[in-house]
Design a protein around this motif. Structure first.
Motif, PDB file in Angstrom:
ATOM      1  N   GLY A 254       0.654  -1.153   0.055  1.00 27.13           N
ATOM      2  CA  GLY A 254      -0.052  -0.183  -0.017  1.00 27.13           C
ATOM      3  C   GLY A 254       1.178   1.270  -0.200  1.00 27.13           C
ATOM      4  O   GLY A 254       0.218   2.181   0.202  1.00 27.13           O
ATOM      5  N   ASN A 255       2.250   1.198  -0.560  1.00 29.78           N
ATOM      6  CA  ASN A 255       2.803   2.595  -0.521  1.00 29.78           C
ATOM      7  C   ASN A 255       2.841   3.243  -1.702  1.00 29.78           C
ATOM      8  O   ASN A 255       3.442   4.159  -1.824  1.00 29.78           O
ATOM      9  CB  ASN A 255       4.385   2.055  -0.029  1.00 29.78           C
ATOM     10  CG  ASN A 255       5.146   1.499  -1.074  1.00 29.78           C
ATOM     11  OD1 ASN A 255       4.383   1.018  -2.209  1.00 29.78           O
ATOM     12  ND2 ASN A 255       6.292   1.092  -0.795  1.00 29.78           N
ATOM     13  N   GLY A 256       1.960   2.518  -2.608  1.00 28.04           N
ATOM     14  CA  GLY A 256       1.764   3.519  -3.927  1.00 28.04           C
ATOM     15  C   GLY A 256       2.820   3.218  -5.269  1.00 28.04           C
ATOM     16  O   GLY A 256       2.777   3.608  -6.234  1.00 28.04           O
ATOM     17  N   THR A 257       3.862   2.263  -4.822  1.00 25.81           N
ATOM     18  CA  THR A 257       4.806   2.123  -5.674  1.00 25.81           C
ATOM     19  C   THR A 257       5.031   0.360  -5.525  1.00 25.81           C
ATOM     20  O   THR A 257       4.693  -0.235  -4.743  1.00 25.81           O
ATOM     21  CB  THR A 257       6.134   2.511  -5.556  1.00 25.81           C
ATOM     22  OG1 THR A 257       6.578   2.022  -4.367  1.00 25.81           O
ATOM     23  CG2 THR A 257       6.051   4.158  -5.430  1.00 25.81           C
ATOM     24  N   LEU A 258       5.616  -0.191  -7.004  1.00 25.31           N
ATOM     25  CA  LEU A 258       5.807  -1.357  -6.914  1.00 25.31           C
ATOM     26  C   LEU A 258       7.311  -1.852  -6.808  1.00 25.31           C
ATOM     27  O   LEU A 258       8.081  -1.282  -7.648  1.00 25.31           O
ATOM     28  CB  LEU A 258       5.590  -2.089  -8.291  1.00 25.31           C
ATOM     29  CG  LEU A 258       3.858  -2.034  -8.728  1.00 25.31           C
ATOM     30  CD1 LEU A 258       3.496  -2.624 -10.057  1.00 25.31           C
ATOM     31  CD2 LEU A 258       2.891  -2.746  -7.535  1.00 25.31           C
ATOM     32  N   GLY A 259       7.690  -2.517  -5.728  1.00 27.86           N
ATOM     33  CA  GLY A 259       8.983  -2.809  -5.458  1.00 27.86           C
ATOM     34  C   GLY A 259       9.167  -4.030  -4.590  1.00 27.86           C
ATOM     35  O   GLY A 259       8.178  -4.645  -4.343  1.00 27.86           O
ATOM     36  N   ARG A 260      10.490  -4.065  -4.076  1.00 31.11           N
ATOM     37  CA  ARG A 260      10.313  -5.157  -2.997  1.00 31.11           C
ATOM     38  C   ARG A 260       9.882  -4.942  -1.976  1.00 31.11           C
ATOM     39  O   ARG A 260       9.984  -3.834  -1.197  1.00 31.11           O
ATOM     40  CB  ARG A 260      11.946  -5.656  -2.875  1.00 31.11           C
ATOM     41  CG  ARG A 260      12.659  -6.260  -4.113  1.00 31.11           C
ATOM     42  CD  ARG A 260      13.674  -6.969  -4.002  1.00 31.11           C
ATOM     43  NE  ARG A 260      13.404  -8.342  -3.319  1.00 31.11           N
ATOM     44  CZ  ARG A 260      12.970  -9.415  -3.652  1.00 31.11           C
ATOM     45  NH1 ARG A 260      12.704  -9.431  -5.043  1.00 31.11           N
ATOM     46  NH2 ARG A 260      12.755 -10.626  -2.965  1.00 31.11           N
ATOM     47  N   THR A 261       9.310  -5.658  -1.043  1.00 30.36           N
ATOM     48  CA  THR A 261       8.617  -5.436   0.334  1.00 30.36           C
ATOM     49  C   THR A 261       8.474  -6.765   1.232  1.00 30.36           C
ATOM     50  O   THR A 261       8.543  -7.916   0.510  1.00 30.36           O
ATOM     51  CB  THR A 261       7.193  -4.855   0.069  1.00 30.36           C
ATOM     52  OG1 THR A 261       6.536  -4.528   1.286  1.00 30.36           O
ATOM     53  CG2 THR A 261       6.089  -5.855  -0.499  1.00 30.36           C
ATOM     54  N   GLY A 262       8.578  -6.448   2.552  1.00 30.79           N
ATOM     55  CA  GLY A 262       8.318  -7.614   3.502  1.00 30.79           C
ATOM     56  C   GLY A 262       7.154  -7.185   4.198  1.00 30.79           C
ATOM     57  O   GLY A 262       7.079  -7.789   5.418  1.00 30.79           O
ATOM     58  N   LYS A 263       6.133  -6.674   3.771  1.00 30.87           N
ATOM     59  CA  LYS A 263       4.913  -6.444   4.481  1.00 30.87           C
ATOM     60  C   LYS A 263       3.654  -6.637   3.440  1.00 30.87           C
ATOM     61  O   LYS A 263       3.691  -6.303   2.295  1.00 30.87           O
ATOM     62  CB  LYS A 263       4.953  -4.841   4.877  1.00 30.87           C
ATOM     63  CG  LYS A 263       3.652  -4.625   5.623  1.00 30.87           C
ATOM     64  CD  LYS A 263       3.726  -3.188   6.219  1.00 30.87           C
ATOM     65  CE  LYS A 263       2.321  -2.938   6.946  1.00 30.87           C
ATOM     66  NZ  LYS A 263       2.395  -1.316   7.404  1.00 30.87           N
ATOM     67  N   ILE A 264       2.713  -7.022   3.759  1.00 30.87           N
ATOM     68  CA  ILE A 264       1.440  -7.216   3.117  1.00 30.87           C
ATOM     69  C   ILE A 264       0.195  -6.639   4.025  1.00 30.87           C
ATOM     70  O   ILE A 264       0.179  -7.056   5.074  1.00 30.87           O
ATOM     71  CB  ILE A 264       1.254  -8.582   2.512  1.00 30.87           C
ATOM     72  CG1 ILE A 264       0.016  -8.778   1.662  1.00 30.87           C
ATOM     73  CG2 ILE A 264       0.926  -9.463   3.546  1.00 30.87           C
ATOM     74  CD1 ILE A 264       0.173 -10.090   0.951  1.00 30.87           C
TER      75      ILE A 264
END
Length: 542
Positions: A254-264
């Protein structure tokens, strides 16, 4: 190997139970000692088409002596005040009183009353260590093929090796889709100090592991597993091993960008090829599989480990996803059956296993006399239905996944050292400490002398200072000496193939257990000692 016979004291107290057992087995005229030493094996009973224990789903722990003050029953028996939680069994009254059918009043788990001291002493440490260290899992698929088995065939490579079969985030190295997770063992039968180690694996259907075009995706699978955790834990978000949102095709954090993440973040549907599947609270998607190995207690020097040898291998698959109204109806039928004191029933699916009546099919494998895993008989398998169908505390008929360590740190092979004594949801005190205080011991029968010596004071109260700050490993694993003793005790049960008479690895008969329940005189618990209990855990901040 010859099983030791009953002590004179236990023979005297088992008179009423012996008569009922003799009638069930058509062994009239035999003494209690003769019945105990001449029990037909599980497979002999199955070949004869005979059921020894018509109340097999009632485990031996339900016959514990509560003496008006001890309550181990709260762990399994609960009322549900949540109208959207898919368990409507409402069996909290079983904390207070013994409520059995006529057949259930007799404790058929007579293996509890066998003194195995002599048999255990005859097995050397070297012998049991070598036995427990053997791999009896890997030969199982070939053995099933040789008997033209048409049911589930274990398909995970190197599973006997435990943690080595999985990567750091729990995914099976062989690409089979099985995923290990780190969960807190349920009190107290599955505590290693009481005789077994175990692990549980989950596998979601292929659509949950794939892109929309059907190609496999580790990122989508990882995200969907995290969404399932959210559904069971009532979370709005959770951490997960790093994934690539561009590959997933969605902004899952939900941060508005597509990238690597460790949260859903919580969402209404699953991802990838399963994007049409709704995220349903506390309910697994149809086709979800679990594999559960119950193992001996391994010893490596001074360390307690999970060994290669399996006592049992259990498998469950969700064959139908019930709606809340369907689940409520089935629980209502089950509850009425119990009120009417009707004996439990099951649907035999042959090699496929047993239909639980609640949308799951389960099948199990257990050791033969030589230690090879074999399919369980119907009665042996029926034993498992009690915990995975008709008790009020489980969630969608399961126990382990709702107890997973929260977030990214919970994806990986079970590790007792990586967990503290987290409290249950709604509680402030650690679950293990709470159990010790409510039960008055380290097992339901209050017969685990090592746990009593470690965590209790001379006046019978829990030494809370000793318990404080300990890891789950510190609290629930036995000494190497006790581990080997329990392994030897269980080996004698395997040698006799007497699983239908009880599977508990006891050496001497526990004192605090009823051979038969007298409803007129059996003590009950006062209302203030009945406790609410959520099997889910409060792991704190993720």
């Amino acid at each position: 190997m010859r099983l030791a016979t009953l002590s004179i004291a236990m023979l005297a107290c088992l008179g009423a139970a012996a008569a009922a057992i003799a009638a069930t087995l058509n062994l009239e005229g035999m003494t209690t000692e003769e019945i105990m030493t001449a029990r037909p094996s599980s497979t002999e009973l199955a070949r004869a088409g005979r059921i020894y224990n018509p109340e097999a789903p009632v485990p031996p722990q339900c016959y514990t002596r509560i003496e008006g003050k001890f309550n181990p029953c709260y762990v399994c028996h609960q009322n549900n005040d949540d109208p959207k939680r898919p368990n409507f069994m409402q069996d909290g009254s079983l904390q207070q009183a013994y409520e059995f059918s006529e057949a259930g009043l007799t404790n058929h788990h007579v293996n509890l009353f066998v003194d195995r001291s002599e048999a255990v002493a005859a097995i050397s440490d070297e012998e049991i260590l070598a036995y427990v260290g053997e791999d009896n899992y890997s030969p199982l698929p070939a053995r099933l093929e040789a008997r033209n088995w048409t049911g589930f065939v274990p398909d995970l490579a190197d599973y006997a090796e435990g943690a080595k079969a999985f990567d750091e985030h729990g995914h099976a190295r062989d690409g089979s889709g099985w995923v290990a997770f780190n969960y807190k063992p349920q009190p107290s039968t599955f505590w290693p100090t009481n005789g077994s180690t175990d692990d549980v694996l989950i596998r979601l259907p292929e659509a949950f592991r794939s892109y929309a075009d059907g190609n496999p995706s580790r990122d989508i699978y990882t995200a969907n597993l995290a969404l399932l955790e959210i559904a069971f834990q009532d979370l709005q978000s959770v951490t997960l091993p790093d994934v690539d949102e561009e590959k997933i095709g969605a902004d899952i954090d939900g941060n508005g960008t597509l990238g690597r993440t460790g949260k859903i973040l919580r969402r209404d549907t699953y991802l990838g090829a399963a994007d049409g599947e709704p995220l349903t609270r506390m309910t697994y998607p149809q086709g979800t599989e679990f594999m559960h190995s119950v193992r001996y207690v391994g010893v490596d020097g001074d360390e307690i480990v999970i060994p290669k040898r399996m006592k049992e291998l259990r498998y469950m698959v969700k064959t139908r996803k019930l709606t809340l109204s369907e689940a409520r109806s089935r629980y209502g039928n089950e509850l009425q059956e119990k009120i009417d004191e009707n004996l439990p029933r099951y649907i035999d699916l042959g090699d496929r296993g047993m239909d639980t009546g609640f949308g799951w099919t389960m099948v199990g494998f257990i050791e033969d006399a030589d230690g090879h895993l074999r399919p369980q008989t119907n009665e042996e398998q029926f034993f498992c239905r009690g915990c995975h169908a008709s008790v009020g505390a489980n969630i969608d008929q399961t126990w382990a996944f709702p107890r997973k360590k929260r977030g990214a740190d919970g994806w990986g092979y079970i590790d007792y050292r990586a967990m503290t004594d987290a409290p249950n949801k709604g509680e402030e005190v650690g679950e293990i400490l709470t159990y010790l205080k409510r039960v008055g011991g380290g097992d339901e029968f209050r017969s685990n002398t090592e746990m009593l010596e470690r965590w209790f004071s001379e006046d019978g109260t829990v030494n809370e200072e000793a318990v404080a700050g300990k890891s789950v490993y510190d609290l629930i694993t036995p000494s190497p000496e006790r581990a080997l003793m329990l392994d030897k005790a269980y080996r004698t049960i395997v040698a006799g193939q007497t699983f239908v008479y009880g599977r508990d690895a006891t050496v001497v008969p526990p004192k605090n257990v009823h051979a038969r329940i007298d409803e007129a005189t059996a003590p009950t618990l006062p209302r203030e000692l009945r406790f609410p209990h959520d099997i889910r855990l409060d792991w704190g901040v993720d």
